[in-house]
Motif scaffolding. Structure first.
Motif, PDB file in Angstrom:
ATOM      1  N   PHE A 286       1.199  -7.469 -10.201  1.00 41.29           N
ATOM      2  CA  PHE A 286       0.101  -6.635  -9.703  1.00 41.29           C
ATOM      3  C   PHE A 286       0.638  -5.370  -9.042  1.00 41.29           C
ATOM      4  O   PHE A 286       0.154  -4.257  -9.294  1.00 41.29           O
ATOM      5  CB  PHE A 286      -0.742  -7.444  -8.715  1.00 41.29           C
ATOM      6  CG  PHE A 286      -1.949  -6.714  -8.207  1.00 41.29           C
ATOM      7  CD1 PHE A 286      -3.134  -6.706  -8.941  1.00 41.29           C
ATOM      8  CD2 PHE A 286      -1.914  -6.036  -6.996  1.00 41.29           C
ATOM      9  CE1 PHE A 286      -4.257  -6.021  -8.467  1.00 41.29           C
ATOM     10  CE2 PHE A 286      -3.031  -5.359  -6.525  1.00 41.29           C
ATOM     11  CZ  PHE A 286      -4.206  -5.349  -7.267  1.00 41.29           C
ATOM     12  N   HIS A 287       1.656  -5.519  -8.206  1.00 37.57           N
ATOM     13  CA  HIS A 287       2.223  -4.379  -7.486  1.00 37.57           C
ATOM     14  C   HIS A 287       2.914  -3.419  -8.443  1.00 37.57           C
ATOM     15  O   HIS A 287       2.743  -2.188  -8.356  1.00 37.57           O
ATOM     16  CB  HIS A 287       3.207  -4.879  -6.426  1.00 37.57           C
ATOM     17  CG  HIS A 287       3.613  -3.834  -5.440  1.00 37.57           C
ATOM     18  ND1 HIS A 287       4.800  -3.890  -4.743  1.00 37.57           N
ATOM     19  CD2 HIS A 287       3.008  -2.684  -5.036  1.00 37.57           C
ATOM     20  CE1 HIS A 287       4.899  -2.846  -3.952  1.00 37.57           C
ATOM     21  NE2 HIS A 287       3.835  -2.093  -4.102  1.00 37.57           N
ATOM     22  N   GLN A 288       3.698  -3.957  -9.380  1.00 38.67           N
ATOM     23  CA  GLN A 288       4.399  -3.090 -10.320  1.00 38.67           C
ATOM     24  C   GLN A 288       3.417  -2.342 -11.224  1.00 38.67           C
ATOM     25  O   GLN A 288       3.610  -1.159 -11.525  1.00 38.67           O
ATOM     26  CB  GLN A 288       5.388  -3.908 -11.161  1.00 38.67           C
ATOM     27  CG  GLN A 288       6.568  -4.462 -10.384  1.00 38.67           C
ATOM     28  CD  GLN A 288       7.465  -3.372  -9.825  1.00 38.67           C
ATOM     29  OE1 GLN A 288       7.668  -2.332 -10.439  1.00 38.67           O
ATOM     30  NE2 GLN A 288       8.001  -3.589  -8.634  1.00 38.67           N
ATOM     31  N   GLU A 289       2.365  -3.018 -11.662  1.00 39.08           N
ATOM     32  CA  GLU A 289       1.361  -2.344 -12.487  1.00 39.08           C
ATOM     33  C   GLU A 289       0.717  -1.193 -11.723  1.00 39.08           C
ATOM     34  O   GLU A 289       0.471  -0.117 -12.290  1.00 39.08           O
ATOM     35  CB  GLU A 289       0.293  -3.337 -12.937  1.00 39.08           C
ATOM     36  CG  GLU A 289       0.735  -4.274 -14.040  1.00 39.08           C
ATOM     37  CD  GLU A 289      -0.356  -5.244 -14.445  1.00 39.08           C
ATOM     38  OE1 GLU A 289      -0.293  -5.751 -15.576  1.00 39.08           O
ATOM     39  OE2 GLU A 289      -1.273  -5.502 -13.630  1.00 39.08           O
ATOM     40  N   ALA A 290       0.439  -1.411 -10.448  1.00 39.05           N
ATOM     41  CA  ALA A 290      -0.172  -0.359  -9.630  1.00 39.05           C
ATOM     42  C   ALA A 290       0.758   0.839  -9.513  1.00 39.05           C
ATOM     43  O   ALA A 290       0.322   1.997  -9.615  1.00 39.05           O
ATOM     44  CB  ALA A 290      -0.520  -0.910  -8.245  1.00 39.05           C
ATOM     45  N   LYS A 291       2.048   0.587  -9.308  1.00 37.98           N
ATOM     46  CA  LYS A 291       2.993   1.697  -9.170  1.00 37.98           C
ATOM     47  C   LYS A 291       3.149   2.455 -10.488  1.00 37.98           C
ATOM     48  O   LYS A 291       3.254   3.690 -10.489  1.00 37.98           O
ATOM     49  CB  LYS A 291       4.338   1.186  -8.654  1.00 37.98           C
ATOM     50  CG  LYS A 291       4.282   0.768  -7.196  1.00 37.98           C
ATOM     51  CD  LYS A 291       5.648   0.523  -6.598  1.00 37.98           C
ATOM     52  CE  LYS A 291       6.214  -0.814  -6.977  1.00 37.98           C
ATOM     53  NZ  LYS A 291       7.460  -1.132  -6.227  1.00 37.98           N
ATOM     54  N   VAL A 292       3.170   1.728 -11.597  1.00 40.31           N
ATOM     55  CA  VAL A 292       3.262   2.397 -12.901  1.00 40.31           C
ATOM     56  C   VAL A 292       2.051   3.302 -13.121  1.00 40.31           C
ATOM     57  O   VAL A 292       2.171   4.434 -13.604  1.00 40.31           O
ATOM     58  CB  VAL A 292       3.393   1.357 -14.034  1.00 40.31           C
ATOM     59  CG1 VAL A 292       3.202   2.017 -15.399  1.00 40.31           C
ATOM     60  CG2 VAL A 292       4.756   0.672 -13.968  1.00 40.31           C
TER      61      VAL A 292
ATOM     62  N   ARG B  74       0.808  -1.220   0.000  1.00 39.56           N
ATOM     63  CA  ARG B  74       0.000   0.000   0.000  1.00 39.56           C
ATOM     64  C   ARG B  74       0.848   1.280   0.000  1.00 39.56           C
ATOM     65  O   ARG B  74       0.295   2.369  -0.054  1.00 39.56           O
ATOM     66  CB  ARG B  74      -0.904   0.030   1.235  1.00 39.56           C
ATOM     67  CG  ARG B  74      -1.914  -1.105   1.340  1.00 39.56           C
ATOM     68  CD  ARG B  74      -2.812  -0.861   2.553  1.00 39.56           C
ATOM     69  NE  ARG B  74      -3.670  -2.009   2.842  1.00 39.56           N
ATOM     70  CZ  ARG B  74      -3.560  -2.774   3.924  1.00 39.56           C
ATOM     71  NH1 ARG B  74      -2.620  -2.530   4.819  1.00 39.56           N
ATOM     72  NH2 ARG B  74      -4.389  -3.789   4.117  1.00 39.56           N
ATOM     73  N   HIS B  75       2.143   1.161   0.085  1.00 42.04           N
ATOM     74  CA  HIS B  75       2.932   2.384   0.244  1.00 42.04           C
ATOM     75  C   HIS B  75       2.791   3.293  -0.973  1.00 42.04           C
ATOM     76  O   HIS B  75       2.599   2.834  -2.094  1.00 42.04           O
ATOM     77  CB  HIS B  75       4.402   2.060   0.537  1.00 42.04           C
ATOM     78  CG  HIS B  75       5.205   1.552  -0.634  1.00 42.04           C
ATOM     79  ND1 HIS B  75       5.550   2.346  -1.707  1.00 42.04           N
ATOM     80  CD2 HIS B  75       5.739   0.335  -0.883  1.00 42.04           C
ATOM     81  CE1 HIS B  75       6.267   1.646  -2.564  1.00 42.04           C
ATOM     82  NE2 HIS B  75       6.385   0.427  -2.098  1.00 42.04           N
TER      83      HIS B  75
END
Length: 242
Positions: free
Chosen positions: A132-138, A101-102
């Protein structure tokens, strides 16, 4: 686009475009405090044992938060001889959720540097970790529109870069990779005959420092600030042209 033989610039994401390892370091400190209620941290060599478990699990879990969280649970059970409580295991799971969540915190000077380079060269983003996490950050970073392509891969090694360069229809000699990790961003590209710009971050996971590269490697440059990147790329392009 530039008329130089150097045509494309690849950017790493975590700890090159935005902060990442700081959050992992804090999670490890919180993990050690949890496990420290059961064992003497010095005698348990907790830091070293957690890294050993994480490293052995890369081939199973891959990189990223989920792999680290599962490795922390495994390490906690092993190091405490299965004495750790369900409540404390749940606290470790929450550490992983907090990591996912950061916020995405872009590093100073990065938007300007990437935009300046994108005005002269094709730019691509090449990052590894949990999809999933990398897509969210992008999605959250605000830079995605600058990149011709965004590649999220499971590993960044010679084979991966060779495959990507084939897909880009680009010889390695016309490609430069920018990143904080010698192991993942620099060494494989240099091995293929490409160029590298190392941008050290103040904290780096030990695994990413496992690379043997001569400090005076001819196709490698090191910069300390994002503001230096556009001119450094231009200098490499001039060298490549000759």
């Amino acid at each position: 686009m530039s008329a130089s033989p150097l045509r494309m610039v690849g950017f790493d994401a975590d700890d090159t475009l935005w902060r990442s390892q700081d959050y992992f370091d804090q999670a490890q400190l919180d993990f050690e405090r949890i496990v420290g209620a059961y064992v003497d941290l010095h005698d348990a060599r907790l830091h070293e044992r957690l890294y050993a478990i994480e490293k052995s699990n890369i081939g199973v879990f891959g990189y990223g938060v989920k792999g680290m969280t599962l490795s922390m649970i495994e390490a906690a059970v092993e190091i405490t001889s299965q004495r750790i409580s369900a409540a404390d295991l749940h606290r470790i799971v929450e550490l992983g959720k907090d990591l996912l969540r950061h916020p995405v915190e872009i590093l100073p000077g990065i938007p300007e540097a990437v935009a300046a380079i994108a005005a002269e060269f094709e730019v691509v983003l090449i990052t590894k970790g949990d999809l999933f996490h990398q897509e969210a950050k992008v999605r959250q970073c605000g830079l995605a529109d600058l990149f011709r392509r965004i590649e999220i891969v499971s590993e960044k090694d010679v084979e991966t870069y060779a495959r990507l360069l084939r897909e880009f229809e680009l010889p390695a000699s016309q490609f430069v990779m920018v990143g904080n990790s010698l192991r993942s961003d620099i060494a494989p590209v240099l091995a293929l005959g490409g160029w590298g710009i190392h941008v050290p971050y103040h904290t780096t996971w030990a695994h990413e420092n496992e690379a043997e590269i001569a400090a005076d490697a001819p196709r490698l440059r090191r910069v300390e600030q994002a503001a230096q990147l556009p001119q450094t790329v231009r200098e490499l392009a001039a060298i490549a042209a000759n």
